[in-house]
Write a protein that holds these residues in place. Sequence first.
Motif, PDB file in Angstrom:
ATOM      1  N   ALA A   4      50.620  56.225  69.704  1.00 44.11           N
ATOM      2  CA  ALA A   4      50.276  55.126  68.801  1.00 44.11           C
ATOM      3  C   ALA A   4      51.486  54.248  68.528  1.00 44.11           C
ATOM      4  O   ALA A   4      51.395  53.013  68.512  1.00 44.11           O
ATOM      5  CB  ALA A   4      49.727  55.681  67.489  1.00 44.11           C
ATOM      6  N   GLY A   5      52.629  54.887  68.333  1.00 44.66           N
ATOM      7  CA  GLY A   5      53.856  54.120  68.103  1.00 44.66           C
ATOM      8  C   GLY A   5      54.223  53.279  69.313  1.00 44.66           C
ATOM      9  O   GLY A   5      54.595  52.103  69.187  1.00 44.66           O
ATOM     10  N   HIS A   6      54.108  53.871  70.498  1.00 43.36           N
ATOM     11  CA  HIS A   6      54.400  53.129  71.724  1.00 43.36           C
ATOM     12  C   HIS A   6      53.419  51.976  71.913  1.00 43.36           C
ATOM     13  O   HIS A   6      53.801  50.893  72.370  1.00 43.36           O
ATOM     14  CB  HIS A   6      54.319  54.071  72.928  1.00 43.36           C
ATOM     15  CG  HIS A   6      55.454  55.038  72.997  1.00 43.36           C
ATOM     16  ND1 HIS A   6      55.549  56.008  73.968  1.00 43.36           N
ATOM     17  CD2 HIS A   6      56.543  55.207  72.212  1.00 43.36           C
ATOM     18  CE1 HIS A   6      56.643  56.714  73.781  1.00 43.36           C
ATOM     19  NE2 HIS A   6      57.259  56.245  72.714  1.00 43.36           N
ATOM     20  N   ALA A   7      52.152  52.217  71.565  1.00 45.12           N
ATOM     21  CA  ALA A   7      51.138  51.178  71.717  1.00 45.12           C
ATOM     22  C   ALA A   7      51.419  49.993  70.789  1.00 45.12           C
ATOM     23  O   ALA A   7      51.288  48.838  71.189  1.00 45.12           O
ATOM     24  CB  ALA A   7      49.753  51.755  71.432  1.00 45.12           C
ATOM     25  N   ALA A   8      51.794  50.293  69.547  1.00 47.38           N
ATOM     26  CA  ALA A   8      52.100  49.218  68.602  1.00 47.38           C
ATOM     27  C   ALA A   8      53.292  48.394  69.087  1.00 47.38           C
ATOM     28  O   ALA A   8      53.301  47.163  68.992  1.00 47.38           O
ATOM     29  CB  ALA A   8      52.384  49.808  67.219  1.00 47.38           C
ATOM     30  N   THR A   9      54.293  49.083  69.624  1.00 41.81           N
ATOM     31  CA  THR A   9      55.470  48.376  70.151  1.00 41.81           C
ATOM     32  C   THR A   9      55.104  47.497  71.327  1.00 41.81           C
ATOM     33  O   THR A   9      55.525  46.328  71.422  1.00 41.81           O
ATOM     34  CB  THR A   9      56.546  49.393  70.575  1.00 41.81           C
ATOM     35  OG1 THR A   9      56.939  50.167  69.439  1.00 41.81           O
ATOM     36  CG2 THR A   9      57.765  48.687  71.147  1.00 41.81           C
TER      37      THR A   9
ATOM     38  N   LEU B  79      48.621  52.257  61.554  1.00 39.16           N
ATOM     39  CA  LEU B  79      48.587  53.420  60.680  1.00 39.16           C
ATOM     40  C   LEU B  79      48.661  54.690  61.516  1.00 39.16           C
ATOM     41  O   LEU B  79      48.326  54.692  62.713  1.00 39.16           O
ATOM     42  CB  LEU B  79      47.302  53.426  59.849  1.00 39.16           C
ATOM     43  CG  LEU B  79      47.087  52.258  58.884  1.00 39.16           C
ATOM     44  CD1 LEU B  79      45.751  52.413  58.158  1.00 39.16           C
ATOM     45  CD2 LEU B  79      48.217  52.176  57.872  1.00 39.16           C
ATOM     46  N   VAL B  80      49.128  55.766  60.913  1.00 38.39           N
ATOM     47  CA  VAL B  80      49.164  57.044  61.616  1.00 38.39           C
ATOM     48  C   VAL B  80      47.741  57.381  62.055  1.00 38.39           C
ATOM     49  O   VAL B  80      46.819  57.419  61.234  1.00 38.39           O
ATOM     50  CB  VAL B  80      49.719  58.160  60.717  1.00 38.39           C
ATOM     51  CG1 VAL B  80      49.634  59.510  61.423  1.00 38.39           C
ATOM     52  CG2 VAL B  80      51.155  57.854  60.328  1.00 38.39           C
ATOM     53  N   PRO B  81      47.522  57.583  63.347  1.00 35.76           N
ATOM     54  CA  PRO B  81      46.153  57.778  63.820  1.00 35.76           C
ATOM     55  C   PRO B  81      45.601  59.144  63.438  1.00 35.76           C
ATOM     56  O   PRO B  81      46.350  60.099  63.221  1.00 35.76           O
ATOM     57  CB  PRO B  81      46.294  57.655  65.342  1.00 35.76           C
ATOM     58  CG  PRO B  81      47.684  58.100  65.620  1.00 35.76           C
ATOM     59  CD  PRO B  81      48.501  57.642  64.441  1.00 35.76           C
TER      60      PRO B  81
END
Length: 206
Positions: free
Chosen positions: A23-28, A41-43
């Motif tokens: 999720a963090g990589h996707a947001a970046t 948000l934390v998935p």
Amino acid sequence: MESFNGFADFQLDVLKEVGNIGAGHAATALSRLLDKPVDMLVPKVRMVEFEEIADSVGGAERVVIAIFLRVEGETPGNLFFILSLESAKKLLRNLVGIEVVDDEHYTDMELSALSEIGNILAGSYLSSLADFTQLYMSPTVPALAIDMAGAILSYGLIQFGQMGDHALLIDTKFLDGNDEIEGHFFLIPDPESFNKIFIALGVQGP
């Protein structure tokens, strides 16, 4: 202690951690594509049985937008990124600046933008899993469909033969200001692929 039809708690914890990092990589990746901050948000990450997938997005008869791709490599499977029509409109309006006028007839530009976003997000999750496991995974070119959730999932099943019995569900929420955009990732490894993933992670269990 077995907690979900043969999956142990520690195995599920590892998959959840992969989902969080993905999720963090996707947001970046999305931030770089759009050249604007994208918060996520934390998935919520959980395992669901195949029959529960459609229920997780509102039922088999609910019309959704789905970006679908095949995962090739050492742990083949199928990946779906599913959005409600409302979430797709928000995604295009808030993140890309495209205002959807007709819910039933999307323009080529709108479909192309959704497909590209889904491709980037899916690639980010796969990259995270591949990095964790050191297994080769490669996504195919994504396909996009607007149809009832049950029909879309059935198409994937028919096209690629037998799928695994379980899916890794990652419920994500993107934030643009106070507006939330909800999406659902389903990674459905082929039979035996889960075992390969767990063995690679060193959590194959007793």
